[in-house]
Scaffold this motif. Structure first.
Motif, PDB file in Angstrom:
ATOM      1  N   VAL A 405       0.863  -1.185   0.000  1.00 31.56           N
ATOM      2  CA  VAL A 405       0.000   0.000   0.000  1.00 31.56           C
ATOM      3  C   VAL A 405       0.895   1.230   0.000  1.00 31.56           C
ATOM      4  CG1 VAL A 405      -1.829   1.248   1.194  1.00 31.56           C
ATOM      5  CG2 VAL A 405      -1.753  -1.251   1.314  1.00 31.56           C
ATOM      6  N   VAL A 406       0.937   1.925  -1.121  1.00 34.20           N
ATOM      7  CA  VAL A 406       1.744   3.138  -1.235  1.00 34.20           C
ATOM      8  C   VAL A 406       0.826   4.344  -1.059  1.00 34.20           C
ATOM      9  CG1 VAL A 406       3.129   4.579  -2.783  1.00 34.20           C
ATOM     10  CG2 VAL A 406       3.503   2.102  -2.695  1.00 34.20           C
ATOM     11  N   VAL A 407       1.148   5.168  -0.057  1.00 37.39           N
ATOM     12  CA  VAL A 407       0.375   6.383   0.209  1.00 37.39           C
ATOM     13  C   VAL A 407       1.180   7.578  -0.287  1.00 37.39           C
ATOM     14  CG1 VAL A 407      -0.668   7.826   1.991  1.00 37.39           C
ATOM     15  CG2 VAL A 407      -0.756   5.331   2.199  1.00 37.39           C
ATOM     16  N   ALA A 408       0.695   8.241  -1.323  1.00 34.47           N
ATOM     17  CA  ALA A 408       1.362   9.425  -1.891  1.00 34.47           C
ATOM     18  C   ALA A 408       0.663  10.670  -1.378  1.00 34.47           C
ATOM     19  CB  ALA A 408       1.321   9.361  -3.412  1.00 34.47           C
ATOM     20  N   GLU A 409       1.284  11.310  -0.391  1.00 35.91           N
ATOM     21  CA  GLU A 409       0.658  12.477   0.221  1.00 35.91           C
ATOM     22  C   GLU A 409       0.763  13.698  -0.681  1.00 35.91           C
ATOM     23  OE1 GLU A 409       1.472  13.160   4.309  1.00 35.91           O
ATOM     24  OE2 GLU A 409       1.841  11.052   4.741  1.00 35.91           O
ATOM     25  N   HIS A 410      -0.087  14.671  -0.377  1.00 36.12           N
ATOM     26  CA  HIS A 410      -0.184  15.871  -1.206  1.00 36.12           C
ATOM     27  C   HIS A 410       1.130  16.654  -1.242  1.00 36.12           C
ATOM     28  CE1 HIS A 410      -1.612  19.623  -2.885  1.00 36.12           C
ATOM     29  NE2 HIS A 410      -1.271  20.262  -1.777  1.00 36.12           N
ATOM     30  N   ASP A 411       1.819  16.740  -0.110  1.00 34.48           N
ATOM     31  CA  ASP A 411       3.024  17.559  -0.029  1.00 34.48           C
ATOM     32  C   ASP A 411       4.296  16.730  -0.164  1.00 34.48           C
ATOM     33  OD1 ASP A 411       2.683  16.213   2.294  1.00 34.48           O
ATOM     34  OD2 ASP A 411       3.152  17.896   3.634  1.00 34.48           O
ATOM     35  N   ALA A 412       4.286  15.733  -1.052  1.00 31.61           N
ATOM     36  CA  ALA A 412       5.466  14.891  -1.245  1.00 31.61           C
ATOM     37  C   ALA A 412       6.629  15.716  -1.774  1.00 31.61           C
ATOM     38  CB  ALA A 412       5.137  13.766  -2.217  1.00 31.61           C
ATOM     39  N   ASP A 413       7.814  15.444  -1.263  1.00 33.20           N
ATOM     40  CA  ASP A 413       9.020  16.163  -1.674  1.00 33.20           C
ATOM     41  C   ASP A 413       9.795  15.356  -2.699  1.00 33.20           C
ATOM     42  OD1 ASP A 413       8.754  18.465  -0.054  1.00 33.20           O
ATOM     43  OD2 ASP A 413       9.475  17.336   1.685  1.00 33.20           O
ATOM     44  N   LEU A 414      10.511  16.065  -3.563  1.00 29.16           N
ATOM     45  CA  LEU A 414      11.443  15.426  -4.477  1.00 29.16           C
ATOM     46  C   LEU A 414      12.836  15.488  -3.867  1.00 29.16           C
ATOM     47  CD1 LEU A 414      10.203  16.861  -7.899  1.00 29.16           C
ATOM     48  CD2 LEU A 414       9.517  14.765  -6.754  1.00 29.16           C
ATOM     49  N   ALA A 476       4.991   7.926  -7.763  1.00 25.92           N
ATOM     50  CA  ALA A 476       4.025   7.060  -7.095  1.00 25.92           C
ATOM     51  C   ALA A 476       3.451   6.019  -8.051  1.00 25.92           C
ATOM     52  CB  ALA A 476       2.908   7.907  -6.492  1.00 25.92           C
ATOM     53  N   LEU A 477       3.111   6.445  -9.261  1.00 21.98           N
ATOM     54  CA  LEU A 477       2.543   5.517 -10.242  1.00 21.98           C
ATOM     55  C   LEU A 477       3.557   4.465 -10.661  1.00 21.98           C
ATOM     56  CD1 LEU A 477       0.612   8.057 -12.527  1.00 21.98           C
ATOM     57  CD2 LEU A 477      -0.383   6.452 -10.868  1.00 21.98           C
ATOM     58  N   ALA A 478       4.850   4.847 -10.692  1.00 25.96           N
ATOM     59  CA  ALA A 478       5.885   3.922 -11.161  1.00 25.96           C
ATOM     60  C   ALA A 478       6.115   2.764 -10.196  1.00 25.96           C
ATOM     61  CB  ALA A 478       7.195   4.675 -11.382  1.00 25.96           C
ATOM     62  N   THR A 479       5.674   2.887  -8.954  1.00 23.94           N
ATOM     63  CA  THR A 479       5.865   1.790  -7.999  1.00 23.94           C
ATOM     64  C   THR A 479       5.082   0.549  -8.391  1.00 23.94           C
ATOM     65  OG1 THR A 479       4.040   2.517  -6.572  1.00 23.94           O
ATOM     66  CG2 THR A 479       6.236   3.428  -6.107  1.00 23.94           C
ATOM     67  N   GLY A 480       3.962   0.763  -9.122  1.00 22.31           N
ATOM     68  CA  GLY A 480       3.132  -0.373  -9.495  1.00 22.31           C
ATOM     69  C   GLY A 480       2.555  -1.104  -8.306  1.00 22.31           C
ATOM     70  N   ALA A 481       2.361  -0.404  -7.197  1.00 21.70           N
ATOM     71  CA  ALA A 481       1.888  -1.028  -5.962  1.00 21.70           C
ATOM     72  C   ALA A 481       0.489  -1.618  -6.149  1.00 21.70           C
ATOM     73  CB  ALA A 481       1.867   0.001  -4.837  1.00 21.70           C
ATOM     74  N   PRO A 482       0.186  -2.744  -5.489  1.00 27.96           N
ATOM     75  CA  PRO A 482      -1.160  -3.323  -5.575  1.00 27.96           C
ATOM     76  C   PRO A 482      -2.238  -2.343  -5.124  1.00 27.96           C
ATOM     77  CG  PRO A 482       0.363  -4.897  -4.620  1.00 27.96           C
ATOM     78  CD  PRO A 482       1.104  -3.601  -4.712  1.00 27.96           C
ATOM     79  N   VAL A 483      -1.906  -1.485  -4.135  1.00 30.26           N
ATOM     80  CA  VAL A 483      -2.840  -0.463  -3.663  1.00 30.26           C
ATOM     81  C   VAL A 483      -2.103   0.868  -3.656  1.00 30.26           C
ATOM     82  CG1 VAL A 483      -4.315   0.334  -1.785  1.00 30.26           C
ATOM     83  CG2 VAL A 483      -4.056  -2.125  -2.195  1.00 30.26           C
ATOM     84  N   LEU A 484      -2.695   1.866  -4.310  1.00 31.66           N
ATOM     85  CA  LEU A 484      -2.101   3.205  -4.349  1.00 31.66           C
ATOM     86  C   LEU A 484      -3.125   4.201  -3.830  1.00 31.66           C
ATOM     87  CD1 LEU A 484       0.159   5.166  -5.190  1.00 31.66           C
ATOM     88  CD2 LEU A 484      -0.888   5.251  -7.464  1.00 31.66           C
ATOM     89  N   VAL A 485      -2.702   5.010  -2.859  1.00 34.45           N
ATOM     90  CA  VAL A 485      -3.557   6.048  -2.293  1.00 34.45           C
ATOM     91  C   VAL A 485      -2.978   7.394  -2.684  1.00 34.45           C
ATOM     92  CG1 VAL A 485      -4.604   6.971  -0.199  1.00 34.45           C
ATOM     93  CG2 VAL A 485      -4.082   4.519  -0.351  1.00 34.45           C
ATOM     94  N   LEU A 486      -3.750   8.183  -3.416  1.00 35.34           N
ATOM     95  CA  LEU A 486      -3.305   9.501  -3.877  1.00 35.34           C
ATOM     96  C   LEU A 486      -4.105  10.578  -3.175  1.00 35.34           C
ATOM     97  CD1 LEU A 486      -3.176   8.802  -7.736  1.00 35.34           C
ATOM     98  CD2 LEU A 486      -1.256   8.791  -6.132  1.00 35.34           C
ATOM     99  N   HIS A 487      -3.414  11.616  -2.712  1.00 32.47           N
ATOM    100  CA  HIS A 487      -4.083  12.714  -2.035  1.00 32.47           C
ATOM    101  C   HIS A 487      -3.871  13.996  -2.836  1.00 32.47           C
ATOM    102  CE1 HIS A 487      -4.385  15.656   1.599  1.00 32.47           C
ATOM    103  NE2 HIS A 487      -5.534  15.537   0.952  1.00 32.47           N
ATOM    104  N   ASP A 488      -4.924  14.510  -3.431  1.00 31.79           N
ATOM    105  CA  ASP A 488      -4.890  15.765  -4.198  1.00 31.79           C
ATOM    106  C   ASP A 488      -3.626  15.882  -5.034  1.00 31.79           C
ATOM    107  OD1 ASP A 488      -7.346  16.889  -3.580  1.00 31.79           O
ATOM    108  OD2 ASP A 488      -6.620  17.785  -1.722  1.00 31.79           O
ATOM    109  N   PRO A 489      -3.430  15.011  -6.029  1.00 35.52           N
ATOM    110  CA  PRO A 489      -2.169  15.016  -6.785  1.00 35.52           C
ATOM    111  C   PRO A 489      -2.096  16.062  -7.884  1.00 35.52           C
ATOM    112  CG  PRO A 489      -3.585  13.268  -7.580  1.00 35.52           C
ATOM    113  CD  PRO A 489      -4.316  13.904  -6.437  1.00 35.52           C
TER     114      PRO A 489
END
Length: 560
Positions: A405-414, A476-489
Motif C-alpha cells: 500500500v503506497v500512500v502518496a501524500e499531497h506535499d510529497a518532496d522530491l 508514485a505511479l511507477a511503484t506499481g503497488a497493488p494499492v495506491l492512495v493519492l491525495h490531491d495530486p
C-alpha cells in the motif's frame, strides 16, 4: 530497556575503543615526555654544566632530543587516532538517528520539527563524538600530572605528595563545576534546535505564507523563538564562563601552592640547583594538563547534555506497535475499514474492491490526513479495524504494508538528483516510462534543458509547483503497488493537463486498487465509485455524476 544519555555516551566511546585506546596511550606518552623535559634539563645542569663535562653534556642533549622526538610523534599520531574516534563515533550516531527516524513504525518525529531532528543528528552527534577527544586528552593530562607528581616525589616528598594528593579533590571540584554547564548546555541545544526547526519550517512554507499574507506573523514567531534561543545561549555562555573561571582559579591556587612549597624547600637548601630547575619547570608544566582537564571537563558536560537529547530520540516510543506478518501473496488489493475512529475519522466504514478506482471526497483536510495515516499504518485506529485482503493492518509489519500500500501524500518532496532518478527510485521494472506519460511528467522533461537527465535542486525547488506535483505523481505511479492512495495530486496543474492526468491514472492503474482522496472533478470523473464523507463519517456514495446531480453538499464541495 529505555535508553539513557549515559548509555549513548558509553556506547559511542566503546564502539571506538581501539582508536580511543591508541589515542590515549600515545597522548599519555606525549604528556609523559613533556613532564620529562624539565627532569632532563635538571639532570643536564647537575651532571654536565655544573661539572663542565662536554661529553656528558652532548649525551644529555641527545637524550633531550630523543624525548622531544618521542613526544612530538606521540602527539601527532595520538591526535589522529582521537580525531578518527570522534568522527566515527559521531557518524555512527548519525546513522543510528537516521535509522530511528526512518523506522517503519515511526514515532521519533512525534512532537519534533524536522529541523530539530537535523540539529540532534548534527550538532548533538558532533558533541558526543568530541567526548572521544576529550577522553584521550583527559587521560593524557592525568598521566602528565601523575608523572610530574612521581618525579617531584623523588625530588621532594612534600612536593610529590602535594600533587598526587591534590589531584582527586581537584577532579571532584571540576565535576561539580561542570554540572550547571551540563544543564544549561542541554537547554541551549534544545532551544537552538527548536529555532532551527522553526526556520526550516518557515522557509519550506514561504510561498504559502506570502500567498496568505502571513509574513508578519511568521516573522514574529521566529523572532520570539530566536530570542528564547539567544537567552538560552547566553545562560549557557555564562555557565561556561563560570566553569572556566572556576577551573582557572582552582588550577591557579594549586600551582601557587606547588610553587610556594618548592620555593621554601629551595630556600632551605633541601634541593639542588638542578632539582630546583626541575621543580620550577614541572610546576610550569602542570599548567598544561590542568588546563586540558578543565577543557575536557567542559566537553564532557556538553557531551552528556547532547547524549541525553540523542537518547530521547532513540528511545522515542513507536507510533504503531505489534504486527510482524506479511500480507497474503499475491496481494489482491481489497481495502476494508470498519467503524474506524482515529483523529478526525468518526466511525468510518469503507470498502474498496480489488482493482477498483475509488474516489473519497471530504471538505475537511484533517479527515483526509487521518485517513491517509490509517491506510499507510502511520497510526493504528483508536477503534474499529482496517484490513488488507481480510487481514487486519495491525497484524502486518508496517514495512510490508508499505510495499503493498503506497500512500502518496499531497506535499510529497522530491530529492536532489536527476528527474528520472526521482521517478525510478522505487519503480517497478519498465514502469517509469508509462508513469511519466500518465502523470504528464514527460512534458516537464521536454521543457528542461537535459530532459529526464536534468538534475533537480533540493526538494525539486528548481521546478514549479505543478511540475513538482507531476514528477511526484509519476514516482508514485511507477511503484506499481497493488494499492495506491493519492491525495490531491493535481491541485497545481491547469485543467487540460489535469484531464490528461486523470485519463493516464485510469489507464496505468487498470486492474490495481487505487484510492484518490480529492475534490477534483476531473479526477473524480474517471473513478468507478465515489464516497462522500462529512465530519469523518460516510454520507453517501455513488458515481461522480450521480452525486453532483443528487447531493447539494457534494456539489458545493467539488465544484466550489
Amino acid at each position: 530497556m529505555p535508553i539513557e544519555g549515559h548509555d549513548v555516551l558509553r556506547r559511542a566511546i566503546a564502539g571506538q575503543w581501539r582508536h580511543v585506546t591508541a589515542g590515549s596511550v600515545l597522548a599519555a606518552g606525549h604528556q609523559a615526555g613533556e613532564a620529562l623535559v624539565p627532569v632532563v634539563i635538571g639532570l643536564v645542569i647537575d651532571e654536565a654544566i655544573s661539572s663542565g663535562d662536554a661529553g656528558t653534556l652532548v649525551r644529555w642533549i641527545a637524550v633531550l632530543a630523543l624525548v622531544f622526538a618521542g613526544l612530538s610523534l606521540s602527539y601527532r599520531f595520538g591526535s589522529r587516532a582521537a580525531e578518527r574516534a570522534s568522527e566515527q563515533a559521531a557518524h555512527g550516531l548519525r546513522v543510528q538517528l537516521t535509522e530511528r527516524v526512518l523506522a517503519p513504525r515511526g514515532g521519533a518525529e512525534t512532537g519534533r520539527l524536522p529541523g530539530e531532528l537535523v540539529s540532534v543528528a548534527t550538532q548533538d552527534a558532533r558533541r558526543v563524538g568530541a567526548v572521544a577527544v576529550a577522553l584521550t586528552a583527559g587521560i593524557s593530562a592525568l598521566t602528565g600530572l601523575v608523572v610530574g607528581g612521581v618525579v617531584l616525589l623523588r625530588v621532594s616528598v612534600p612536593l610529590g605528595l602535594l600533587i598526587l594528593l591534590g589531584i582527586p579533590p581537584l577532579l571532584l571540584l571540576a565535576h561539580l563545576l561542570g554540572k550547571p554547564l551540563e544543564r544549561r548546555s542541554g537547554a541551549e541545544q534544545e532551544r537552538a534546535a527548536h529555532a532551527s526547526g522553526v526556520a526550516a519550517d518557515l522557509v519550506a512554507g514561504l510561498r504559502v505564507l506570502k500567498g496568505i499574507g502571513a509574513e508578519a506573523a511568521a516573522v514574529a514567531r521566529y523572532r520570539r523563538t530566536s530570542r528564547e534561543s539567544l537567552a538560552a545561549t547566553v545562560r549557557a555562555a555564562r555557565a561556561q564562563a563560570w566553569h572556566d573561571g572556576g577551573m582557572l582559579t582552582l588550577t591557579g591556587v594549586f600551582i601557587a601552592a606547588v610553587a610556594l612549597v618548592g620555593g621554601r624547600l629551595a630556600a632551605q637548601g633541601d634541593v639542588s640547583v638542578g632539582e630546583l630547575v626541575t621543580a620550577v619547570g614541572l610546576a610550569q608544566f602542570l599548567l598544561t594538563p590542568l588546563s586540558v582537564l578543565s577543557w575536557a571537563n567542559g566537553e564532557f558536560a556538553q557531551g552528556r547534555a547532547s547524549a541525553t537529547r540523542i537518547a530521547s530520540v532513540l528511545a522515542a516510543p513507536p507510533a504503531v506497535i505489534g504486527g510482524t506478518d506479511a500480507p497474503p501473496q499475491p496481494v489482491r488489493g481489497r481495502i476494508r475499514l470498519s467503524g474506524v475512529r482515529h483523529g478526525a475519522l468518526r466511525g468510518l466504514t469503507l470498502d474498496a474492491a480489488p482493482g477498483e478506482l475509488l474516489g473519497v471526497v471530504t471538505a475537511d483536510p484533517a479527515v483526509a490526513a487521518s485517513l491517509l495515516r490509517v491506510l499507510g499504518r502511520a497510526a493504528d485506529p483508536e477503534a474499529g479495524t482496517a484490513e488488507l485482503d481480510g487481514v487486519p493492518l495491525t497484524a502486518l509489519d508496517p514495512a510490508e504494508i508499505r510495499r503493498a500500500v503506497v500512500v502518496a501524500e499531497h506535499d510529497a518532496d522530491l530529492f536532489e538528483g536527476s528527474l528520472i532518478g526521482n521517478v525510478t527510485a522505487a519503480a517497478a521494472p519498465g514502469a517509469a516510462g508509462p508513469a511519466l506519460a500518465a502523470a504528464a511528467a514527460d512534458e516537464v522533461a521536454e521543457a528542461l534543458p537535459y530532459g529526464t537527465a536534468t538534475v533537480l535542486t533540493e526538494r525539486g525547488r528548481s521546478l514549479s509547483g505543478g511540475q513538482r506535483q507531476r514528477v511526484a505523481l509519476a514516482r508514485a505511479l511507477a511503484t506499481g503497488a497493488p494499492v495506491l492512495v493519492l491525495h490531491d495530486p493535481t491541485t497545481a496543474v491547469d485543467a487540460a493537463t489535469e484531464a490528461r492526468i486523470a485519463a493516464g491514472i485510469r489507464e496505468v492503474r487498470d486492474g490495481k486498487t487505487t484510492i484518490m482522496v480529492t475534490t477534483s472533478p476531473a479526477l473524480l470523473a474517471v473513478t468507478d465509485r465515489v464516497m462522500f464523507l462529512d465530519g469523518g463519517s460516510p454520507v453517501e456514495e455513488g458515481t461522480h455524476t450521480g452525486l453532483v446531480h443528487g447531493n447539494e453538499a457534494y456539489r458545493a464541495t467539488v465544484l466550489a
